[in-house]
Design a protein around this motif. Sequence first.
Motif, PDB file in Angstrom:
ATOM      1  N   GLY A  42       0.800  -1.242   0.074  1.00  0.00           N
ATOM      2  CA  GLY A  42      -0.053  -0.104   0.137  1.00  0.00           C
ATOM      3  C   GLY A  42       0.690   1.302   0.032  1.00  0.00           C
ATOM      4  O   GLY A  42       0.160   2.158   0.395  1.00  0.00           O
ATOM      5  N   SER A  43       2.236   1.224  -0.508  1.00  0.00           N
ATOM      6  CA  SER A  43       3.044   2.277  -0.492  1.00  0.00           C
ATOM      7  C   SER A  43       3.736   2.526  -1.674  1.00  0.00           C
ATOM      8  O   SER A  43       3.453   1.640  -2.724  1.00  0.00           O
ATOM      9  CB  SER A  43       4.063   2.194   0.571  1.00  0.00           C
ATOM     10  OG  SER A  43       4.883   1.097   0.284  1.00  0.00           O
TER      11      SER A  43
ATOM     12  N   LEU B  42      11.189  -2.369 -12.270  1.00  0.00           N
ATOM     13  CA  LEU B  42       9.801  -2.195 -11.779  1.00  0.00           C
ATOM     14  C   LEU B  42       8.836  -2.417 -12.966  1.00  0.00           C
ATOM     15  O   LEU B  42       7.605  -2.869 -12.660  1.00  0.00           O
ATOM     16  CB  LEU B  42       9.726  -0.651 -11.296  1.00  0.00           C
ATOM     17  CG  LEU B  42      10.489  -0.350 -10.163  1.00  0.00           C
ATOM     18  CD1 LEU B  42      10.616   1.328 -10.049  1.00  0.00           C
ATOM     19  CD2 LEU B  42       9.592  -1.133  -8.888  1.00  0.00           C
ATOM     20  N   LEU B  43       9.267  -2.194 -13.992  1.00  0.00           N
ATOM     21  CA  LEU B  43       8.271  -2.376 -15.323  1.00  0.00           C
ATOM     22  C   LEU B  43       7.943  -4.089 -15.252  1.00  0.00           C
ATOM     23  O   LEU B  43       6.883  -4.181 -15.776  1.00  0.00           O
ATOM     24  CB  LEU B  43       8.958  -1.717 -16.549  1.00  0.00           C
ATOM     25  CG  LEU B  43       9.059  -0.538 -16.507  1.00  0.00           C
ATOM     26  CD1 LEU B  43       9.866   0.068 -17.914  1.00  0.00           C
ATOM     27  CD2 LEU B  43       7.621   0.302 -16.422  1.00  0.00           C
ATOM     28  N   LEU B  44       9.231  -4.716 -15.226  1.00  0.00           N
ATOM     29  CA  LEU B  44       8.928  -6.316 -15.388  1.00  0.00           C
ATOM     30  C   LEU B  44       7.810  -6.581 -14.031  1.00  0.00           C
ATOM     31  O   LEU B  44       6.972  -7.614 -14.156  1.00  0.00           O
ATOM     32  CB  LEU B  44      10.136  -6.784 -15.022  1.00  0.00           C
ATOM     33  CG  LEU B  44      10.893  -7.043 -16.392  1.00  0.00           C
ATOM     34  CD1 LEU B  44      12.491  -7.385 -15.767  1.00  0.00           C
ATOM     35  CD2 LEU B  44      10.430  -7.410 -17.508  1.00  0.00           C
TER      36      LEU B  44
ATOM     37  N   LEU C 191       2.578  -7.137  -9.805  1.00  0.00           N
ATOM     38  CA  LEU C 191       3.150  -7.038  -8.248  1.00  0.00           C
ATOM     39  C   LEU C 191       3.189  -5.576  -8.186  1.00  0.00           C
ATOM     40  O   LEU C 191       3.183  -5.227  -6.829  1.00  0.00           O
ATOM     41  CB  LEU C 191       4.144  -7.874  -8.294  1.00  0.00           C
ATOM     42  CG  LEU C 191       4.291  -8.985  -8.580  1.00  0.00           C
ATOM     43  CD1 LEU C 191       5.594  -9.950  -8.401  1.00  0.00           C
ATOM     44  CD2 LEU C 191       3.247 -10.016  -7.269  1.00  0.00           C
ATOM     45  N   VAL C 192       3.386  -4.589  -9.116  1.00  0.00           N
ATOM     46  CA  VAL C 192       3.418  -3.202  -8.956  1.00  0.00           C
ATOM     47  C   VAL C 192       2.848  -2.416  -9.999  1.00  0.00           C
ATOM     48  O   VAL C 192       2.492  -2.848 -11.073  1.00  0.00           O
ATOM     49  CB  VAL C 192       5.077  -2.916  -9.015  1.00  0.00           C
ATOM     50  CG1 VAL C 192       5.239  -1.415  -9.193  1.00  0.00           C
ATOM     51  CG2 VAL C 192       5.918  -3.591  -7.970  1.00  0.00           C
TER      52      VAL C 192
ATOM     53  N   VAL D 239       2.894  -0.144  -4.669  1.00  0.00           N
ATOM     54  CA  VAL D 239       2.506  -1.645  -4.171  1.00  0.00           C
ATOM     55  C   VAL D 239       1.415  -1.963  -3.673  1.00  0.00           C
ATOM     56  O   VAL D 239       0.951  -1.564  -2.716  1.00  0.00           O
ATOM     57  CB  VAL D 239       3.824  -1.973  -3.105  1.00  0.00           C
ATOM     58  CG1 VAL D 239       3.855  -3.433  -3.039  1.00  0.00           C
ATOM     59  CG2 VAL D 239       5.104  -1.750  -3.838  1.00  0.00           C
ATOM     60  N   PRO D 240       0.397  -2.611  -4.558  1.00  0.00           N
ATOM     61  CA  PRO D 240      -1.171  -2.576  -4.059  1.00  0.00           C
ATOM     62  C   PRO D 240      -1.304  -3.799  -3.152  1.00  0.00           C
ATOM     63  O   PRO D 240      -0.598  -4.912  -3.508  1.00  0.00           O
ATOM     64  CB  PRO D 240      -1.827  -2.948  -5.399  1.00  0.00           C
ATOM     65  CG  PRO D 240      -0.857  -3.399  -6.307  1.00  0.00           C
ATOM     66  CD  PRO D 240       0.474  -2.993  -5.959  1.00  0.00           C
TER      67      PRO D 240
END
Length: 209
Positions: free
Chosen positions: A16-17, A39-41, A47-48, A58-59
Amino acid sequence: MNYLREVVLSDPEAQGSFLNEVELAERIGVSRTPVREALLLLVADGLVEMLPGRGAYVPPLTGRQIRELMELRGVLERYSASRALADKTVPFDFLNSTLDAQYQLAHADESPDRDRVAAATAFIDHDMEFHQVLVDASGNATLARTYAGLRVRQRRLGIKAVCGSANRQLAVCAEHERIVAALSDADEQAAHAAIDEHLALTLRVLLDV
């Protein structure tokens, strides 16, 4: 990439952040480019999320996602237990040694001086080994790879569960012990019941924390 998957995303505080690319690059010791690529992967893996103007988010997993993950685990683990019993490939030595290691970590975690996240991470690493080796014993490589693909989400939820519930580590050990006992008795029905109980209790803890 592995650092983001195994360390950053597994931290309960990350759920959640937003992730700061500059801070991550400095922590890992690389430039921002490989961090952005990683991060794109992770976005592609679901996951992101990249939110315009805000960055990488990060849900947290929803209750429905957690339930669906546990249902899938149940299907894969029950089948694997059945196949391992039928083929007499249950890896008892590995299961018991992993269980012993978990008991040691669970008792060590009773110390007030322990870093709870670090202790939970070590415990969950053994937890995932326990379940993965049983799935591997099915002899179905595709099934084993499918189960391994759940690793990141399982790690996140496992750490969250043992950090958020007192004595959960010892409870997990007892649940694992019942699974091993049923397999040792070659009782397929009891093994399925023990797996279902373990996953149901884990789900209950996750929905409460």
